[in-house]
Design a protein around this motif. Structure first.
Motif, PDB file in Angstrom:
ATOM      1  N   LEU A 156       0.574  -0.969   0.221  1.00 52.60           N
ATOM      2  CA  LEU A 156       0.071  -0.068   0.039  1.00 52.60           C
ATOM      3  C   LEU A 156       1.034   1.362  -0.142  1.00 52.60           C
ATOM      4  O   LEU A 156       0.456   2.299  -0.773  1.00 52.60           O
ATOM      5  CB  LEU A 156      -0.778  -0.102   1.102  1.00 52.60           C
ATOM      6  CG  LEU A 156      -1.721   1.466   1.540  1.00 52.60           C
ATOM      7  CD1 LEU A 156      -2.605   1.619   0.210  1.00 52.60           C
ATOM      8  CD2 LEU A 156      -2.609   1.233   2.754  1.00 52.60           C
ATOM      9  N   LYS A 157       1.889   1.075   0.689  1.00 45.82           N
ATOM     10  CA  LYS A 157       2.887   2.412   0.898  1.00 45.82           C
ATOM     11  C   LYS A 157       3.646   2.697  -0.460  1.00 45.82           C
ATOM     12  O   LYS A 157       4.201   3.959  -0.445  1.00 45.82           O
ATOM     13  CB  LYS A 157       3.786   2.275   2.398  1.00 45.82           C
ATOM     14  CG  LYS A 157       2.930   2.483   3.669  1.00 45.82           C
ATOM     15  CD  LYS A 157       3.758   2.394   4.713  1.00 45.82           C
ATOM     16  CE  LYS A 157       4.237   0.897   5.080  1.00 45.82           C
ATOM     17  NZ  LYS A 157       5.072   0.801   6.250  1.00 45.82           N
ATOM     18  N   LYS A 158       3.643   1.759  -1.370  1.00 50.77           N
ATOM     19  CA  LYS A 158       4.325   2.029  -2.547  1.00 50.77           C
ATOM     20  C   LYS A 158       3.494   2.903  -3.371  1.00 50.77           C
ATOM     21  O   LYS A 158       3.977   3.329  -4.452  1.00 50.77           O
ATOM     22  CB  LYS A 158       4.683   0.498  -3.379  1.00 50.77           C
ATOM     23  CG  LYS A 158       5.580  -0.323  -2.486  1.00 50.77           C
ATOM     24  CD  LYS A 158       5.993  -1.602  -3.263  1.00 50.77           C
ATOM     25  CE  LYS A 158       7.083  -2.295  -2.698  1.00 50.77           C
ATOM     26  NZ  LYS A 158       7.336  -3.453  -3.265  1.00 50.77           N
ATOM     27  N   HIS A 159       2.200   3.081  -3.175  1.00 49.66           N
ATOM     28  CA  HIS A 159       1.279   3.978  -3.990  1.00 49.66           C
ATOM     29  C   HIS A 159       1.667   5.291  -3.878  1.00 49.66           C
ATOM     30  O   HIS A 159       1.801   5.734  -2.904  1.00 49.66           O
ATOM     31  CB  HIS A 159      -0.148   3.606  -3.458  1.00 49.66           C
ATOM     32  CG  HIS A 159      -1.101   3.953  -4.552  1.00 49.66           C
ATOM     33  ND1 HIS A 159      -1.346   5.370  -5.027  1.00 49.66           N
ATOM     34  CD2 HIS A 159      -1.845   3.045  -5.373  1.00 49.66           C
ATOM     35  CE1 HIS A 159      -2.252   5.418  -5.860  1.00 49.66           C
ATOM     36  NE2 HIS A 159      -2.723   4.277  -6.180  1.00 49.66           N
ATOM     37  N   PRO A 160       1.784   5.947  -5.271  1.00 49.36           N
ATOM     38  CA  PRO A 160       2.092   7.212  -5.021  1.00 49.36           C
ATOM     39  C   PRO A 160       1.389   8.310  -4.364  1.00 49.36           C
ATOM     40  O   PRO A 160      -0.095   8.122  -4.440  1.00 49.36           O
ATOM     41  CB  PRO A 160       2.189   7.635  -6.520  1.00 49.36           C
ATOM     42  CG  PRO A 160       1.431   6.640  -7.447  1.00 49.36           C
ATOM     43  CD  PRO A 160       1.792   5.389  -6.609  1.00 49.36           C
ATOM     44  N   ASN A 161       1.843   9.395  -3.763  1.00 53.28           N
ATOM     45  CA  ASN A 161       1.275  10.399  -3.033  1.00 53.28           C
ATOM     46  C   ASN A 161       0.264   9.684  -1.967  1.00 53.28           C
ATOM     47  O   ASN A 161      -0.622  10.462  -1.222  1.00 53.28           O
ATOM     48  CB  ASN A 161       0.089  10.812  -4.066  1.00 53.28           C
ATOM     49  CG  ASN A 161       0.612  11.501  -5.303  1.00 53.28           C
ATOM     50  OD1 ASN A 161       1.790  12.220  -5.054  1.00 53.28           O
ATOM     51  ND2 ASN A 161      -0.231  11.632  -6.143  1.00 53.28           N
ATOM     52  N   VAL A 162       0.793   8.561  -1.398  1.00 59.09           N
ATOM     53  CA  VAL A 162      -0.186   8.076  -0.460  1.00 59.09           C
ATOM     54  C   VAL A 162       0.576   8.185   0.996  1.00 59.09           C
ATOM     55  O   VAL A 162       1.718   7.665   1.103  1.00 59.09           O
ATOM     56  CB  VAL A 162      -0.668   6.510  -0.648  1.00 59.09           C
ATOM     57  CG1 VAL A 162      -1.048   5.678   0.741  1.00 59.09           C
ATOM     58  CG2 VAL A 162      -1.600   6.321  -1.526  1.00 59.09           C
ATOM     59  N   THR A 163       0.071   8.717   2.146  1.00 52.51           N
ATOM     60  CA  THR A 163       0.465   8.501   3.469  1.00 52.51           C
ATOM     61  C   THR A 163      -0.488   7.890   4.298  1.00 52.51           C
ATOM     62  O   THR A 163      -1.641   8.102   4.260  1.00 52.51           O
ATOM     63  CB  THR A 163       0.401  10.050   4.120  1.00 52.51           C
ATOM     64  OG1 THR A 163       1.572  10.817   3.138  1.00 52.51           O
ATOM     65  CG2 THR A 163       0.898  10.161   5.368  1.00 52.51           C
ATOM     66  N   VAL A 164       0.072   6.879   4.984  1.00 54.12           N
ATOM     67  CA  VAL A 164      -0.714   6.161   5.801  1.00 54.12           C
ATOM     68  C   VAL A 164      -0.582   6.354   7.475  1.00 54.12           C
ATOM     69  O   VAL A 164       0.337   6.307   7.745  1.00 54.12           O
ATOM     70  CB  VAL A 164      -0.363   4.392   5.627  1.00 54.12           C
ATOM     71  CG1 VAL A 164      -1.304   3.694   6.689  1.00 54.12           C
ATOM     72  CG2 VAL A 164      -0.365   4.099   4.055  1.00 54.12           C
ATOM     73  N   VAL A 165      -1.542   6.710   7.902  1.00 57.59           N
ATOM     74  CA  VAL A 165      -1.755   7.100   9.457  1.00 57.59           C
ATOM     75  C   VAL A 165      -2.389   5.879  10.028  1.00 57.59           C
ATOM     76  O   VAL A 165      -3.461   5.288   9.725  1.00 57.59           O
ATOM     77  CB  VAL A 165      -2.623   8.160   9.661  1.00 57.59           C
ATOM     78  CG1 VAL A 165      -2.661   8.373  11.277  1.00 57.59           C
ATOM     79  CG2 VAL A 165      -1.945   9.397   9.071  1.00 57.59           C
ATOM     80  N   ALA A 166      -1.732   5.305  11.226  1.00 59.29           N
ATOM     81  CA  ALA A 166      -2.093   4.109  12.057  1.00 59.29           C
ATOM     82  C   ALA A 166      -2.694   4.528  13.420  1.00 59.29           C
ATOM     83  O   ALA A 166      -1.809   5.072  14.093  1.00 59.29           O
ATOM     84  CB  ALA A 166      -1.225   3.039  12.207  1.00 59.29           C
TER      85      ALA A 166
END
Length: 472
Positions: A156-166
């Motif tokens: 998922l984090k390889k997707h461009p422009n994506v920031t993941v918050v947990a």
């Protein structure tokens, strides 16, 4: 459900009365909320998750060209509540959040992360814009399959422009798993219970809305800082397109560039000439004279800074005869010789200059004997097995003979033997049974190649020959 609706309405109204300005006014973005709906939460705590999402999204300006929102729930299965292209106003978005269903099963986090990557972030489902995309994962416990969750988070984090918050809620959360899901430690949150979710709203908004600075276009080049000759020009830019905001990065690089500018030469004035000594003490000679430009650069004045002119001293008493040459010191190549001359008065002191001098002389070129070059490397063996030959060569070019010089002595080619592995060979024939028990027939025979590979030996490994038995 009625309790949840009252709570949502209160929170949204209360937050709206405190802050009329919308969050993230400087940039549109996509927000995707991934909500844990496992049975460890219960309906009441799940409703608190929904209240937090509704309260958080209410501060954004929702629209097709502004901020878009999607909600995904998960337990033993994944349920897409709505994609990014479903709701384009705050009112309908809030109503859709209120209608989100509680699943109440196990925690299969990896399924939700894969769904977001494959479906929620698809251009076909409203994620076609080149804007920041925040995926906010809320969970109150460990995933059922930790390894699969880590793998899904990496993809998922390889997707461009994506920031993941947990966001981890309660004491049963695996903090290391939260770190693996989030883009980095700065995007990882932990709260003691579902009531404490509101405590992270401000910090989460700041991380969501930060704007990195970007350079404005360069200004036009300035005028040259001199009116003639060589000077400099410059141009500038500012970190205002946009300016960094809410903790965003400043622009990288320089805000000014400089270049050399070349204008017409500055005018200059020559000084008077300054003379060197005459080249002779009597008779006709030459002298060098020089002058300087007032700017310090001779190219700024018209004309030459030095020149050679004639000079005349007192009449000489004697005159030199022509030169008379001795023999050259060598019979070929470069050498020297002495030449002499006589003063007309018979006294060398009556003439200016020397009565003898040594000069260079060159007879015909010398012959060059040839010499061998280095030997070439040995060639490959001319067979692939058993005994063969190798050779090497050299040429008479180091140097080549010239102008009648001797040729090289010796041979230009050498040969040596080479020994490789023994060539493969056939074994003796092994005979099969005759095709008849009496009279004339045929039998098959077989042999084996010593390399173990039939193609390495010439001929066939199997053959058929006549055979004879007693008359029938």
């Amino acid at each position: 459900m009625l309790t949840m609706l009252i709570l949502l309405t209160f929170l949204i109204y209360f937050s709206g009365t405190l802050a009329l300005d919308k969050a993230c006014p400087l940039k549109p973005m996509d927000l995707i909320f991934v909500l844990d709906g496992s049975d460890s939460e219960g309906q009441e705590n799940f409703n608190k998750q929904l209240a937090f999402v509704a309260n958080y999204t209410h501060q954004f300006e929702i629209g097709q060209n502004k901020t878009r929102v999607s909600v995904v729930t998960f337990s033993s299965e994944v349920k897409n509540e709505f994609y990014l292209d479903r709701y384009y106003d705050n009112s309908s978005l809030t109503h859709a959040i209120e209608q989100t269903h509680y699943l109440g099963q196990s925690t299969f986090t990896h399924l939700a992360l894969d769904h977001v990557r494959q479906q929620s972030l698809s251009p076909n489902h409203g994620a076609e814009r080149d804007v920041s995309k925040l995926v906010c994962v809320l969970t109150d416990g460990m995933s059922i399959d930790h390894s699969a969750t880590i793998t899904a988070a990496i993809q998922l984090k390889k997707h461009p422009n994506v920031t993941v918050v947990a966001i981890g809620i309660g004491i049963h959360v695996d903090y290391n798993e939260l770190l693996a899901i989030a883009s980095d430690a700065n995007h990882t949150f932990r709260v003691a219970n579902f009531d404490a979710l509101s405590s992270i709203k401000a910090e989460l908004t700041k991380k969501t809305c930060s704007v990195d600075g970007s350079w404005s276009p360069w200004s036009p080049w300035s005028q040259c800082d001199v009116t003639c000759a060589h000077g400099h020009i410059h141009r500038t830019r500012t970190c205002t397109n946009p300016s960094p905001a809410l903790g965003g990065q400043n622009c990288f690089g320089s805000n000014q560039e400089n270049r050399v500018c070349n204008l017409a030469k500055c005018p200059g004035v020559w000084t008077p000439w300054f003379n060197d000594q005459c080249s002779v003490t009597c008779g006709n000679g030459t002298l060098t004279r020089v002058r300087h430009c007032s700017t310090g650069h001779s190219e700024d004045c018209v004309g030459n800074s030095s020149e050679i002119v004639h000079c005349q001293e007192m009449t000489c008493k004697g005159v030199w005869s022509p030169w008379f040459n001795d023999q050259c010191s060598v019979t070929c190549g470069n050498g020297t010789m002495t030449r002499v001359r006589r003063c007309s008065t018979g006294h060398v002191e009556d003439c200016v200059g020397n009565s003898s001098e040594i000069v260079h002389c060159q007879d015909m070129p010398c012959k060059v004997d040839g010499s061998w070059s280095s030997w070439s490397p040995w060639s490959h063996c001319d067979v692939t097995c058993a005994h063969g030959h190798i050779h090497r060569t050299r040429t008479c070019t180091n140097p080549a003979p010239a102008l009648g010089g001797q040729n090289c002595s010796g041979v230009s080619h050498e040969t040596s033997t080479c020994t490789l592995a023994q060539c493969p060979s056939w074994s003796k024939w092994f005979l099969g049974d005759c095709s008849v028990t009496c009279g004339n027939g045929t039998l098959s025979r077989m042999r084996m190649c010593s390399s173990g590979h039939d193609e390495d030996c010439p001929g066939s490994a199997i053959d058929t020959v006549p055979c004879s038995k007693l008359p029938c």
